[in-house]
Scaffold this motif. Structure first.
Motif, PDB file in Angstrom:
ATOM      1  N   SER A 179       2.326  10.890  10.487  1.00  0.00           N
ATOM      2  CA  SER A 179       3.477  10.988  11.237  1.00  0.00           C
ATOM      3  C   SER A 179       2.944  11.412  12.533  1.00  0.00           C
ATOM      4  N   THR A 180       3.818  11.477  13.428  1.00  0.00           N
ATOM      5  CA  THR A 180       3.402  11.842  14.717  1.00  0.00           C
ATOM      6  C   THR A 180       4.708  13.023  15.170  1.00  0.00           C
ATOM      7  N   LEU A 183       0.753  -1.321  -0.155  1.00  0.00           N
ATOM      8  CA  LEU A 183       0.168  -0.119   0.090  1.00  0.00           C
ATOM      9  C   LEU A 183       0.905   1.012  -0.052  1.00  0.00           C
ATOM     10  N   PRO A 184       0.374   2.342  -0.771  1.00  0.00           N
ATOM     11  CA  PRO A 184       1.309   3.683  -0.824  1.00  0.00           C
ATOM     12  C   PRO A 184       0.920   4.289   0.470  1.00  0.00           C
ATOM     13  N   TYR A 185       1.396   3.895   1.709  1.00  0.00           N
ATOM     14  CA  TYR A 185       1.272   4.410   2.975  1.00  0.00           C
ATOM     15  C   TYR A 185       2.296   4.322   3.813  1.00  0.00           C
ATOM     16  N   LEU A 186       2.913   5.340   4.422  1.00  0.00           N
ATOM     17  CA  LEU A 186       3.858   5.183   5.117  1.00  0.00           C
ATOM     18  C   LEU A 186       3.568   5.968   6.571  1.00  0.00           C
ATOM     19  N   ASP A 187       3.690   5.291   7.673  1.00  0.00           N
ATOM     20  CA  ASP A 187       3.617   5.651   9.118  1.00  0.00           C
ATOM     21  C   ASP A 187       4.929   5.961   9.538  1.00  0.00           C
ATOM     22  N   ILE A 188       5.428   7.151   9.423  1.00  0.00           N
ATOM     23  CA  ILE A 188       6.848   7.468   9.626  1.00  0.00           C
ATOM     24  C   ILE A 188       6.930   8.759  10.670  1.00  0.00           C
ATOM     25  N   PRO A 189       7.086   8.456  12.130  1.00  0.00           N
ATOM     26  CA  PRO A 189       7.200   9.356  12.962  1.00  0.00           C
ATOM     27  C   PRO A 189       8.468  10.337  12.797  1.00  0.00           C
ATOM     28  N   PHE A 190       8.212  11.732  12.671  1.00  0.00           N
ATOM     29  CA  PHE A 190       9.210  12.551  12.628  1.00  0.00           C
ATOM     30  C   PHE A 190       9.315  13.279  13.837  1.00  0.00           C
ATOM     31  N   VAL A 233      -2.005  13.379  10.982  1.00  0.00           N
ATOM     32  CA  VAL A 233      -0.714  13.638  11.982  1.00  0.00           C
ATOM     33  C   VAL A 233      -1.510  13.334  13.306  1.00  0.00           C
ATOM     34  N   GLY A 234      -0.655  12.880  14.053  1.00  0.00           N
ATOM     35  CA  GLY A 234      -0.794  12.515  15.411  1.00  0.00           C
ATOM     36  C   GLY A 234      -0.158  13.455  16.165  1.00  0.00           C
ATOM     37  N   ALA A 235      -0.371  14.165  17.229  1.00  0.00           N
ATOM     38  CA  ALA A 235       0.513  15.103  17.837  1.00  0.00           C
ATOM     39  C   ALA A 235       0.154  14.947  19.540  1.00  0.00           C
ATOM     40  N   PHE A 236       1.279  15.133  20.177  1.00  0.00           N
ATOM     41  CA  PHE A 236       1.062  14.961  21.585  1.00  0.00           C
ATOM     42  C   PHE A 236       1.770  16.014  22.495  1.00  0.00           C
ATOM     43  N   ALA A 237       1.254  16.498  23.580  1.00  0.00           N
ATOM     44  CA  ALA A 237       1.978  17.414  24.223  1.00  0.00           C
ATOM     45  C   ALA A 237       3.105  16.528  25.169  1.00  0.00           C
ATOM     46  N   TYR A 238       4.365  16.892  25.267  1.00  0.00           N
ATOM     47  CA  TYR A 238       5.347  16.105  25.803  1.00  0.00           C
ATOM     48  C   TYR A 238       5.007  16.010  27.348  1.00  0.00           C
ATOM     49  N   SER A 239       5.051  14.594  27.512  1.00  0.00           N
ATOM     50  CA  SER A 239       4.710  14.082  28.899  1.00  0.00           C
ATOM     51  C   SER A 239       5.741  13.405  29.538  1.00  0.00           C
ATOM     52  N   PRO A 240       6.030  13.856  30.765  1.00  0.00           N
ATOM     53  CA  PRO A 240       7.419  13.084  31.490  1.00  0.00           C
ATOM     54  C   PRO A 240       7.018  11.728  31.714  1.00  0.00           C
ATOM     55  N   VAL A 241       7.560  10.819  31.037  1.00  0.00           N
ATOM     56  CA  VAL A 241       7.254   9.462  31.426  1.00  0.00           C
ATOM     57  C   VAL A 241       8.207   8.958  32.343  1.00  0.00           C
ATOM     58  N   ASP A 242       7.940   8.326  33.584  1.00  0.00           N
ATOM     59  CA  ASP A 242       9.168   8.054  34.675  1.00  0.00           C
ATOM     60  C   ASP A 242      10.205   7.294  33.833  1.00  0.00           C
ATOM     61  N   GLY A 243      11.214   7.592  34.030  1.00  0.00           N
ATOM     62  CA  GLY A 243      12.647   6.931  33.611  1.00  0.00           C
ATOM     63  C   GLY A 243      12.967   7.529  32.315  1.00  0.00           C
ATOM     64  N   ALA A 244      12.278   8.485  31.801  1.00  0.00           N
ATOM     65  CA  ALA A 244      12.810   8.830  30.422  1.00  0.00           C
ATOM     66  C   ALA A 244      13.613  10.115  30.613  1.00  0.00           C
ATOM     67  N   ALA A 245      14.984  10.027  29.841  1.00  0.00           N
ATOM     68  CA  ALA A 245      16.101  10.944  29.853  1.00  0.00           C
ATOM     69  C   ALA A 245      15.891  12.238  29.828  1.00  0.00           C
ATOM     70  N   ALA A 246      14.697  12.663  28.884  1.00  0.00           N
ATOM     71  CA  ALA A 246      14.362  13.922  28.817  1.00  0.00           C
ATOM     72  C   ALA A 246      13.826  14.745  29.994  1.00  0.00           C
ATOM     73  N   ASN A 247      13.505  13.896  30.963  1.00  0.00           N
ATOM     74  CA  ASN A 247      13.073  14.551  31.981  1.00  0.00           C
ATOM     75  C   ASN A 247      14.007  15.382  32.711  1.00  0.00           C
ATOM     76  N   ALA A 248      15.243  15.147  32.564  1.00  0.00           N
ATOM     77  CA  ALA A 248      16.266  15.774  33.257  1.00  0.00           C
ATOM     78  C   ALA A 248      16.637  17.129  32.539  1.00  0.00           C
ATOM     79  N   LEU A 249      16.047  17.321  31.266  1.00  0.00           N
ATOM     80  CA  LEU A 249      16.418  18.445  30.504  1.00  0.00           C
ATOM     81  C   LEU A 249      15.754  19.724  31.232  1.00  0.00           C
ATOM     82  N   PRO A 250      16.495  20.888  30.887  1.00  0.00           N
ATOM     83  CA  PRO A 250      16.034  22.056  31.505  1.00  0.00           C
ATOM     84  C   PRO A 250      14.800  22.572  30.780  1.00  0.00           C
ATOM     85  N   ASP A 251      14.062  23.819  31.334  1.00  0.00           N
ATOM     86  CA  ASP A 251      13.233  24.652  30.866  1.00  0.00           C
ATOM     87  C   ASP A 251      11.889  23.649  30.254  1.00  0.00           C
ATOM     88  N   HIS A 252      11.360  23.109  31.080  1.00  0.00           N
ATOM     89  CA  HIS A 252      10.134  22.302  30.874  1.00  0.00           C
ATOM     90  C   HIS A 252       8.908  23.520  30.346  1.00  0.00           C
TER      91      HIS A 252
END
Ligand code: SF4
Length: 440
Positions: free
Chosen positions: A301-302, A256-263, A330-349
């Motif tokens: 994409s998401t 199928l000419p269909y590509l689910d490709i999260p950017f 398009v699927g879009a999500f607000a960033y949500s801090p999942v327990d254990g994810a490295a991004a949680n330690a980034l500054p300026d949430h």
């Protein structure tokens, strides 16, 4: 008392994503193969298996609630799945569970079942169809080609839950796909954590299918699956350069000419913080080239909005990208801090209200784009696959619509159709998600 009254019964709860559904199908298939009955109710079962999801905090809550309900109504509970990988969480909340395993652990689940509910002596092997027990409707099926992921996207904990990439042998995947098609499946949905990485872990080893050598690699696998006579749809395709290779297969009608490709984003700095590849110019050039080769290509994409540190300018760059890319879905999500994810330690949430405001702006823009893209289909004739039929007509999907996540095609004069039918329709109307059509 009839013989079936002596057969042990297992209740089953399946939560989470399509990958978890596939794990559930494997466990259910093994249970039936060994002669266990599957029960629809907790009270009626001798034991309950709960396949959990641990991806975001609300999924953790839902999983813990399901375990609690199974314990209250049945008492004998085995837990498996992504939340099971965080064994302490389950045991702390529900110390009475009999056993806890991680995802993708059919053998461990079966061992726990055997320990607490001995297997019947007379396995009804012939009750199990070759394609296994499936939870999706009869005419489409998910085929999981690998487990785990070698990437370390900073917002994601899947690699820590499911481990590094392990590809299934290409001959096994093809056999499963063939069995499904033989059993009447019309659409194969290829899934994994990272479909385009298929075979990396085994150095694209050459396996065998139908007596011929076949490489464990996405392009070769997709081409071989395309020969089986069913629709083949690729999900979770990470944007590696070699994804370009499957576009000609789509243009030739093999898959199928269909590509689910999260950017996930378009801004370089944010992509870097996410540990994701690509520059957006590069992506835009590739999309243009893909559409030149395959004008019908549907792109899904998401994106994550409000990632830690995302500035207004960086967010606007994402909006610009969406305008230029003209993605179909398009699927879009607000960033949500999942327990254990490295991004949680980034500054300026980013504050939640700013995240929500950006999410709403993005969705508004994308709705307009999706609406315009769907409008272009009015007047066209296309083949669709019927999912369900009632007195108002039939609900079907075109090549552009994956089940459950995309839109549908309503066929108002489709009352005489059946689920699983392919039918040619003419598109008569559209909105931002769905199409309306009549049989031609
Ligand atoms: S590629 Fe997907 S599964 Fe792998 S780490 Fe990134 S988001 Fe998670």
């Amino acid at each position: 008392m009839s013989k079936t009254n002596h057969l042990p019964k297992v209740g089953f709860v399946s939560l989470g994503c399509p990958k978890a559904t596939v794990d559930s199908e494997h466990i259910l298939t093994r249970l039936r193969a060994e002669g266990y009955l599957i029960s629809g109710s907790f009270q009626d079962a001798d034991l309950v298996v709960v396949n959990t999801c641990g991806f975001i905090n609300s999924a953790v809550e839902e999983s813990l609630d399901a375990i609690g309900e199974a314990l209250a109504k049945n008492g004998k509970v085995i837990v498996t799945g992504c939340l099971g990988a965080k064994g302490d969480v389950v045991k702390q909340a529900h110390p009475k569970v009999l056993a806890v395993t991680g995802p993708h652990a059919t053998d461990e689940v079966m061992a726990a079942v055997h320990q607490h509910l001995p297997k019947p002596h007379d396995p009804y092997m012939d009750l199990v169809p070759a394609q296994g027990i499936r939870l999706t409707p009869k005419h489409y099926a998910y085929v999981k080609i690998s487990e785990g992921c070698n990437h370390r996207c900073t917002f994601c904990i899947i690699p820590s839950l499911r481990g590094d990439l392990v590809s299934r042998p290409v001959g096994d995947v093809m056999q499963e796909a063939q069995n499904l098609v033989n059993a009447g499946v019309k659409e194969l949905l290829v899934i994994s954590q990272d479909t385009s990485a298929y075979g990396v872990d085994v150095k694209y080893r050459t396996g065998f299918w139908g007596g011929k050598p076949l490489k464990s690699r996405m392009t070769e696998l997709a081409a071989a699956m395309g020969e089986l006579g069913a629709w083949v749809r690729l999900h979770y395709v990470y944007p590696y350069p070699h994804v370009d290779e499957v576009i000609p297969l789509m243009a030739q009608g093999k898959i199928l000419p269909y590509l689910d490709i999260p950017f996930q984003h378009a801004n370089q700095r944010i992509l870097k913080l996410m540990k994701r590849p690509a520059s957006s110019e590069n992506v835009l050039a590739r999309i243009k080239q893909w559409r030149e080769i395959c004008p019908d290509l549907t792109l899904r994409s998401t994106f994550i909005v409000g990632f830690p540190g995302e500035t207004e300018e960086e967010f606007e760059e994402l909006l610009d990208f969406l305008e230029q890319a003209q993605l179909d879905r398009v699927g879009a999500f607000a960033y949500s801090p999942v327990d254990g994810a490295a991004a949680n330690a980034l500054p300026d949430h980013v504050p939640p209200e700013v995240q929500q405001e950006r999410l709403a702006r993005l969705m508004l823009l994308q709705e307009e784009i999706s609406e315009q893209r769907l409008k272009r289909k009015i007047g066209k004739t296309m083949k669709v696959l019927v999912d369900e039929v009632d007195e108002d007509g039939a609900i079907a999907r075109s090549f552009s619509d994956a089940p459950e996540i995309d839109g549908v095609v309503y066929i108002e004069n489709g009352q005489q159709l059946k689920a699983g039918d392919f039918v040619e329709v003419k598109i008569t109307d559209s909105d931002e998600h769905d199409l309306w059509a009549e049989i031609v």
